[in-house]
Write a protein that holds these residues in place. Structure first.
Motif, PDB file in Angstrom:
ATOM      1  N   LYS A 170      72.136  55.408  53.153  1.00  0.00           N
ATOM      2  CA  LYS A 170      70.981  54.600  52.894  1.00  0.00           C
ATOM      3  C   LYS A 170      71.305  53.541  51.824  1.00  0.00           C
ATOM      4  O   LYS A 170      71.007  52.283  51.781  1.00  0.00           O
ATOM      5  CB  LYS A 170      69.666  55.287  52.566  1.00  0.00           C
ATOM      6  CG  LYS A 170      69.225  55.758  53.900  1.00  0.00           C
ATOM      7  CD  LYS A 170      68.323  54.948  54.755  1.00  0.00           C
ATOM      8  CE  LYS A 170      67.640  55.795  56.032  1.00  0.00           C
ATOM      9  NZ  LYS A 170      66.930  54.735  56.953  1.00  0.00           N
ATOM     10  N   GLN A 182      71.514  49.262  51.822  1.00  0.00           N
ATOM     11  CA  GLN A 182      70.914  48.576  50.812  1.00  0.00           C
ATOM     12  C   GLN A 182      71.869  47.718  49.576  1.00  0.00           C
ATOM     13  O   GLN A 182      71.399  46.474  49.543  1.00  0.00           O
ATOM     14  CB  GLN A 182      69.741  49.427  49.999  1.00  0.00           C
ATOM     15  CG  GLN A 182      68.894  48.739  49.135  1.00  0.00           C
ATOM     16  CD  GLN A 182      68.038  47.547  49.669  1.00  0.00           C
ATOM     17  OE1 GLN A 182      67.716  47.840  50.921  1.00  0.00           O
ATOM     18  NE2 GLN A 182      67.666  46.696  49.123  1.00  0.00           N
ATOM     19  N   PHE A 226      64.617  58.555  46.003  1.00  0.00           N
ATOM     20  CA  PHE A 226      63.630  57.357  46.886  1.00  0.00           C
ATOM     21  C   PHE A 226      63.243  58.166  47.904  1.00  0.00           C
ATOM     22  O   PHE A 226      63.749  59.347  48.598  1.00  0.00           O
ATOM     23  CB  PHE A 226      64.615  56.109  47.322  1.00  0.00           C
ATOM     24  CG  PHE A 226      65.826  56.487  48.169  1.00  0.00           C
ATOM     25  CD1 PHE A 226      65.513  56.468  49.631  1.00  0.00           C
ATOM     26  CD2 PHE A 226      66.929  56.756  47.668  1.00  0.00           C
ATOM     27  CE1 PHE A 226      66.610  56.894  50.426  1.00  0.00           C
ATOM     28  CE2 PHE A 226      68.189  57.033  48.554  1.00  0.00           C
ATOM     29  CZ  PHE A 226      67.989  56.841  49.715  1.00  0.00           C
ATOM     30  N   GLU A 245      61.686  57.029  52.066  1.00  0.00           N
ATOM     31  CA  GLU A 245      61.443  56.101  53.240  1.00  0.00           C
ATOM     32  C   GLU A 245      60.381  56.835  54.292  1.00  0.00           C
ATOM     33  O   GLU A 245      60.898  57.985  54.784  1.00  0.00           O
ATOM     34  CB  GLU A 245      62.523  55.392  53.740  1.00  0.00           C
ATOM     35  CG  GLU A 245      63.242  54.629  52.885  1.00  0.00           C
ATOM     36  CD  GLU A 245      64.152  53.554  53.412  1.00  0.00           C
ATOM     37  OE1 GLU A 245      65.002  54.237  54.074  1.00  0.00           O
ATOM     38  OE2 GLU A 245      64.372  52.455  53.587  1.00  0.00           O
ATOM     39  N   THR A 246      59.524  56.270  54.582  1.00  0.00           N
ATOM     40  CA  THR A 246      58.669  56.685  55.600  1.00  0.00           C
ATOM     41  C   THR A 246      58.528  55.633  56.956  1.00  0.00           C
ATOM     42  O   THR A 246      58.747  54.792  56.807  1.00  0.00           O
ATOM     43  CB  THR A 246      57.204  57.053  55.094  1.00  0.00           C
ATOM     44  OG1 THR A 246      56.822  55.736  54.366  1.00  0.00           O
ATOM     45  CG2 THR A 246      57.323  58.087  54.010  1.00  0.00           C
ATOM     46  N   GLU A 247      58.213  56.402  58.184  1.00  0.00           N
ATOM     47  CA  GLU A 247      58.120  55.513  59.180  1.00  0.00           C
ATOM     48  C   GLU A 247      56.768  54.785  59.170  1.00  0.00           C
ATOM     49  O   GLU A 247      55.607  55.259  58.717  1.00  0.00           O
ATOM     50  CB  GLU A 247      57.859  56.631  60.429  1.00  0.00           C
ATOM     51  CG  GLU A 247      59.147  57.287  60.632  1.00  0.00           C
ATOM     52  CD  GLU A 247      60.335  56.471  61.128  1.00  0.00           C
ATOM     53  OE1 GLU A 247      60.157  55.489  61.732  1.00  0.00           O
ATOM     54  OE2 GLU A 247      61.512  56.881  61.193  1.00  0.00           O
ATOM     55  N   ASN A 248      56.630  53.732  59.646  1.00  0.00           N
ATOM     56  CA  ASN A 248      55.558  52.811  59.713  1.00  0.00           C
ATOM     57  C   ASN A 248      54.638  53.340  60.788  1.00  0.00           C
ATOM     58  O   ASN A 248      54.713  52.599  61.904  1.00  0.00           O
ATOM     59  CB  ASN A 248      55.939  51.238  59.806  1.00  0.00           C
ATOM     60  CG  ASN A 248      54.717  50.398  59.607  1.00  0.00           C
ATOM     61  OD1 ASN A 248      53.874  50.722  59.157  1.00  0.00           O
ATOM     62  ND2 ASN A 248      54.902  48.984  60.226  1.00  0.00           N
ATOM     63  N   GLU A 287      57.914  62.927  51.195  1.00  0.00           N
ATOM     64  CA  GLU A 287      57.462  62.397  52.558  1.00  0.00           C
ATOM     65  C   GLU A 287      56.194  62.705  52.947  1.00  0.00           C
ATOM     66  O   GLU A 287      55.415  61.810  53.363  1.00  0.00           O
ATOM     67  CB  GLU A 287      58.553  62.595  53.758  1.00  0.00           C
ATOM     68  CG  GLU A 287      59.841  61.878  53.329  1.00  0.00           C
ATOM     69  CD  GLU A 287      60.940  62.456  54.442  1.00  0.00           C
ATOM     70  OE1 GLU A 287      60.505  63.380  55.317  1.00  0.00           O
ATOM     71  OE2 GLU A 287      62.117  62.061  54.386  1.00  0.00           O
ATOM     72  N   ASP A 326      60.906  53.415  46.390  1.00  0.00           N
ATOM     73  CA  ASP A 326      61.390  53.313  47.828  1.00  0.00           C
ATOM     74  C   ASP A 326      62.885  52.791  47.630  1.00  0.00           C
ATOM     75  O   ASP A 326      63.394  52.763  46.559  1.00  0.00           O
ATOM     76  CB  ASP A 326      60.563  51.914  48.361  1.00  0.00           C
ATOM     77  CG  ASP A 326      60.664  50.730  48.024  1.00  0.00           C
ATOM     78  OD1 ASP A 326      61.715  50.563  46.828  1.00  0.00           O
ATOM     79  OD2 ASP A 326      59.867  49.805  48.081  1.00  0.00           O
ATOM     80  N   LEU A 327      63.361  52.777  48.660  1.00  0.00           N
ATOM     81  CA  LEU A 327      64.938  52.413  48.627  1.00  0.00           C
ATOM     82  C   LEU A 327      65.522  51.276  47.757  1.00  0.00           C
ATOM     83  O   LEU A 327      66.390  51.346  46.943  1.00  0.00           O
ATOM     84  CB  LEU A 327      65.656  52.357  49.969  1.00  0.00           C
ATOM     85  CG  LEU A 327      66.960  51.821  50.181  1.00  0.00           C
ATOM     86  CD1 LEU A 327      67.916  53.043  49.523  1.00  0.00           C
ATOM     87  CD2 LEU A 327      67.544  52.026  51.618  1.00  0.00           C
ATOM     88  N   GLU A 328      64.620  50.213  48.007  1.00  0.00           N
ATOM     89  CA  GLU A 328      64.771  48.855  47.304  1.00  0.00           C
ATOM     90  C   GLU A 328      64.920  48.945  45.738  1.00  0.00           C
ATOM     91  O   GLU A 328      65.675  48.634  45.051  1.00  0.00           O
ATOM     92  CB  GLU A 328      64.116  47.651  47.716  1.00  0.00           C
ATOM     93  CG  GLU A 328      64.050  46.595  47.173  1.00  0.00           C
ATOM     94  CD  GLU A 328      63.266  45.168  47.627  1.00  0.00           C
ATOM     95  OE1 GLU A 328      63.463  44.118  47.010  1.00  0.00           O
ATOM     96  OE2 GLU A 328      62.558  45.389  48.612  1.00  0.00           O
TER      97      GLU A 328
END
Length: 392
Positions: free
Chosen positions: A22, A26, A223, A225-228, A316, A378-380
């Motif tokens: 990940k 990025q 970080f 990240e989750t599914e939308n 999560e 988040d990842l960013e």
């Protein structure tokens, strides 16, 4: 920048591999050049332009002849040092980001980095993400073979690892692990790392017990990240999701017969979970399907009996608006706002576990709202902080 990410596995294998893939993606998206060094494997999905990787080592399989050579390779690897040098000379990175390297790659790669620095590359920075306590605990979990949390090795004396057969209940493996830890502590090898990223304050405090590491550590929580997915209607069930293993507290869950659970995952306790009358075992789930299961739960549970640092599952869950019942151990209390986004309980105590679950169920709607108002990096955002560490 040119960034070399080092990890023993370069194929999907666990949380640290998810992490390196990940952040690598990025960092590339931000315009940096990223290459990887680790073991060769038929499922390897990242690599380096020099095409240099160490030979695969499978401690749980492979030929008996290969396994006989492993004790001589897991403490120091001339192959890893040689091939690491080749990658460094070819890629000439600005940053070397180490992850899991003990046993398969060995700390010999740190000496390859030092050799590279002494040949006119002193500005190269070495960063290490500590996914566990490996640098101060030979079995990396701070958890002994009897199933109890243990901090005896933080003293720098690793004899208890051998005495208690802490690594896979094997006297030989425990001896080798203790020997490796003793050797590199005496050589002060890890002082050659510039910065150590710790995913929890708990992890930082454990590593700071080694005077050669103290002053190099910095806490940076993972970080998430989750599914939308669309907001799910709560269905009232209590969910465990993840690996079915002892250190994750599966025995605590099995012994808590006064609660009906849903589980999603796989591992060594699969049959026991499927046979339990109060447990619905869904098996392994991933992606949007798992996200919807988590988002629909009244709460999730994180009953670990080992010192977890910063479990993605708890983060999560909260991001999906689902409160967490978590063991008060390791870095878990740093994720859960007790009484607001979940409830903590005494690790391994089934009565307190059940008490905490009932408390969350009684306030599920309120806690769910609190979860949705909670944020993690988040990842960013995480990678922006990572770049600051790289450059400062």
């Amino acid at each position: 920048m040119k960034i070399l990410i080092v990890n023993k596995f370069l194929h999907p294998n666990g949380g640290s591999e998810t992490y390196i893939f990940k952040i690598g993606e990025q960092l590339k998206a931000l315009g940096h050049e990223v290459q990887y060094f680790g073991m060769e494997h038929e499922d390897r999905c990242v690599g380096n332009s020099a095409e240099q990787y160490t030979s695969s080592m499978d401690f749980h399989g492979g030929s008996k002849l290969k396994q006989l050579t492993y004790p001589f390779k897991i403490i120091y690897s001339t192959e890893a040092r040689r091939k690491m040098k080749a990658v460094l000379n070819d890629f000439q990175p600005d940053i070397i980001h180490l992850n899991n390297f003990n046993f398969q790659l060995t700390p010999s790669i740190i000496y390859a980095i030092q050799d590279y620095k002494t040949k006119g590359n002193k500005k190269v920075k070495t960063v290490y993400t500590a996914h566990d306590e490996q640098l101060v605990c030979p079995n990396h979990l701070m958890y002994d073979n009897s199933g109890k949390v243990c901090d005896k090795c933080l003293s720098g004396n690793y004899t208890s690892c051998v005495k208690n057969n802490c690594i896979h209940n094997s006297k030989m493996k425990s001896f080798l692990g203790a020997a490796e830890a003793t050797l590199y502590k005496s050589l002060r090898t890890y002082r050659l790392i510039d910065t150590i990223i710790c995913p929890s304050d708990f992890n930082k405090n454990a590593l700071d017990s080694n005077p050669h590491l103290k002053g190099k550590t910095v806490t940076l929580h993972n970080f998430v990240e989750t599914e939308n997915i669309e907001k799910q209607q709560k269905e009232g069930y209590v969910l465990y999701f993840g690996r079915y293993s002892k250190e994750k507290g599966i025995e605590t869950l099995l012994e808590t017969t006064g609660v009906n659970f849903v589980t999603a995952g796989n591992g060594e306790y699969d049959e026991q979970l499927s046979a339990a009358p109060n447990i619905t075992n869904l098996g392994f789930k991933s992606g949007e399907e798992l996200a919807e299961i988590v988002a629909s739960a009244a709460c999730t549970v994180c009953p670990s009996i080992c010192n977890e640092n910063c479990p993605f599952s708890a983060m999560e869950s909260i991001m999906y608006g689902t409160p967490v019942v978590g063991a008060e151990i390791g870095g878990i209390p740093e994720i859960i706002d007790n009484g607001k986004t979940g409830v903590l309980f005494k690790s391994g105590d089934t009565k307190d576990f059940e008490r905490a679950i009932n408390e969350v169920l009684a306030h599920s709607d309120e806690m769910s709202k609190n979860c949705l108002n909670t944020s993690f990096d988040d990842l960013e955002t995480y990678c922006k902080k990572l770049i600051d560490i790289y450059t400062n």
